[in-house]
Design an enzyme around this catalytic site. Structure first.
Site, PDB file in Angstrom:
ATOM      1  N   SER A   1       0.822  -1.216   0.000  1.00  0.00           N
ATOM      2  CA  SER A   1       0.000   0.000   0.000  1.00  0.00           C
ATOM      3  C   SER A   1       0.858   1.270   0.000  1.00  0.00           C
ATOM      4  O   SER A   1       2.027   1.256   0.393  1.00  0.00           O
ATOM      5  CB  SER A   1      -0.908   0.025   1.237  1.00  0.00           C
ATOM      6  OG  SER A   1      -1.726  -1.110   1.280  1.00  0.00           O
TER       7      SER A   1
HETATM    8  N1  SAH Z   1      -0.751  -5.195   3.946  1.00  0.00           N
HETATM    9  C1  SAH Z   1      -0.080  -5.523   2.718  1.00  0.00           C
HETATM   10  C2  SAH Z   1      -0.908  -5.115   1.507  1.00  0.00           C
HETATM   11  C3  SAH Z   1      -1.197  -6.314   0.721  1.00  0.00           C
HETATM   12  S1  SAH Z   1      -2.338  -6.171  -0.621  1.00  0.00           S
HETATM   13  C4  SAH Z   1       1.315  -4.949   2.661  1.00  0.00           C
HETATM   14  O1  SAH Z   1       1.705  -4.175   3.534  1.00  0.00           O
HETATM   15  O2  SAH Z   1       2.043  -5.312   1.742  1.00  0.00           O
HETATM   16  C5  SAH Z   1      -3.679  -7.153  -0.003  1.00  0.00           C
HETATM   17  C6  SAH Z   1      -3.366  -8.576   0.359  1.00  0.00           C
HETATM   18  O3  SAH Z   1      -4.598  -9.188   0.760  1.00  0.00           O
HETATM   19  C7  SAH Z   1      -2.812  -9.443  -0.783  1.00  0.00           C
HETATM   20  O4  SAH Z   1      -1.603 -10.015  -0.393  1.00  0.00           O
HETATM   21  C8  SAH Z   1      -3.909 -10.502  -0.991  1.00  0.00           C
HETATM   22  O5  SAH Z   1      -3.399 -11.766  -1.364  1.00  0.00           O
HETATM   23  C9  SAH Z   1      -4.564 -10.537   0.388  1.00  0.00           C
HETATM   24  N2  SAH Z   1      -5.915 -11.089   0.412  1.00  0.00           N
HETATM   25  C10 SAH Z   1      -6.905 -10.914  -0.504  1.00  0.00           C
HETATM   26  N3  SAH Z   1      -8.016 -11.588  -0.129  1.00  0.00           N
HETATM   27  C11 SAH Z   1      -7.725 -12.201   1.047  1.00  0.00           C
HETATM   28  C12 SAH Z   1      -8.467 -13.057   1.938  1.00  0.00           C
HETATM   29  N4  SAH Z   1      -9.721 -13.440   1.688  1.00  0.00           N
HETATM   30  N5  SAH Z   1      -7.853 -13.492   3.066  1.00  0.00           N
HETATM   31  C13 SAH Z   1      -6.558 -13.130   3.349  1.00  0.00           C
HETATM   32  N6  SAH Z   1      -5.819 -12.334   2.541  1.00  0.00           N
HETATM   33  C14 SAH Z   1      -6.384 -11.873   1.409  1.00  0.00           C
END
Ligand code: SAH
Length: 226
Positions: A73
């Site tokens: 993000s």
């Molecule tokens: N907090 C992260 C941002 C990641 S983007 C950072 O600092 O890098 C969002 C993430 O949510 C992705 O890795 C994606 O795989 C995950 N995601 C999407 N749907 C999900 C679900 N149902 N359960 C767990 N993770 C999920």
């Protein structure tokens, strides 16, 4: 842990976060973020969470690709969401969507214990190893479906969701303490999503405050037991 060659870029990023906090205060209700949040943002080495070819832009105030179609993000959003959780050194916090582990590292610097759930096993494995290597030993990462939260470790003082579901998953609300905060983007991708800050009331319901429009990757329906 903070490489001196990134110091100028990191300092500029901190100034940009402060400026953007002021500019968006009419949406968020917060002109500046708590000192412990800003100290965490200043201490976590963002370049360690991206590929080395992205190092020239590791401290840009924008999202970056982390593989598997996912993103790390924008730092301003990480700071805002962390601030909206109102955590202290004793807080227990659940993150849904570990991704590369950057937000988890910021949370680990602010809170007491961090539990993070990621649906893509490769991302969870890499993040787990990276966080351990960097010394964030108060974070636990597991592979799973964020829609079900992490009931074994509940209740939490705060829950942060870093992918957007079409509506607030009920199981997450149930895993908050009374007075606990849920910070979550809601909406279908391709349409406007909004960031919400929700608080669990004594009767178990949530009060929802809509904050600002955001653009997150979708929260996918998780792993189903076979
Ligand atoms: N907090 C992260 C941002 C990641 S983007 C950072 O600092 O890098 C969002 C993430 O949510 C992705 O890795 C994606 O795989 C995950 N995601 C999407 N749907 C999900 C679900 N149902 N359960 C767990 N993770 C999920």
């Amino acid at each position: 842990m903070n490489d001196p060659s990134f110091a100028d870029a990191h300092r500029r990023l901190m100034e940009e976060i402060e400026a953007e906090a002021r500019e968006t205060a009419h949406w968020t209700g917060r002109v500046r973020y708590a000192e412990r949040v800003m100290m965490a943002m200043a201490s976590v080495p963002r370049h360690e969470f991206v590929a080395d070819w992205q190092w020239p832009v590791a401290y840009a105030n924008c999202p970056l690709a982390i593989g598997h179609g996912q993103t790390i993000s924008q730092p301003y959003i990480v700071a805002l969401m962390t601030d909206l959780l109102d955590l202290d050194a004793g807080s227990r916090v659940l993150e849904i969507g570990t991704g590369c582990g950057y937000q988890a590292a910021v949370l680990a610097s602010v809170a007491g214990r961090v539990y993070s759930v990621e649906v893509i096993p490769e991302l969870a494995d890499t993040a787990r190893r990276r966080l351990a290597h960097l010394g964030y030993d108060n974070v636990q990462v597991r592979v799973g479906d964020g829609y079900t939260g992490w009931s074994e470790q509940a209740p939490f003082d705060g829950i942060i969701v870093t992918a957007a579901p079409p509506e607030i998953p009920g199981a997450l609300a149930d895993q908050l303490v009374i007075g606990g905060r849920l910070v979550i983007p809601v909406g279908t991708s391709g349409q406007t999503q909004f960031l919400y800050r929700c608080v669990r009331e004594p009767d178990g319901t949530l009060t929802n405050e809509q904050k600002l429009p955001v653009a997150f990757v979708p929260m996918v329906p998780g792993l189903r037991p076979s």
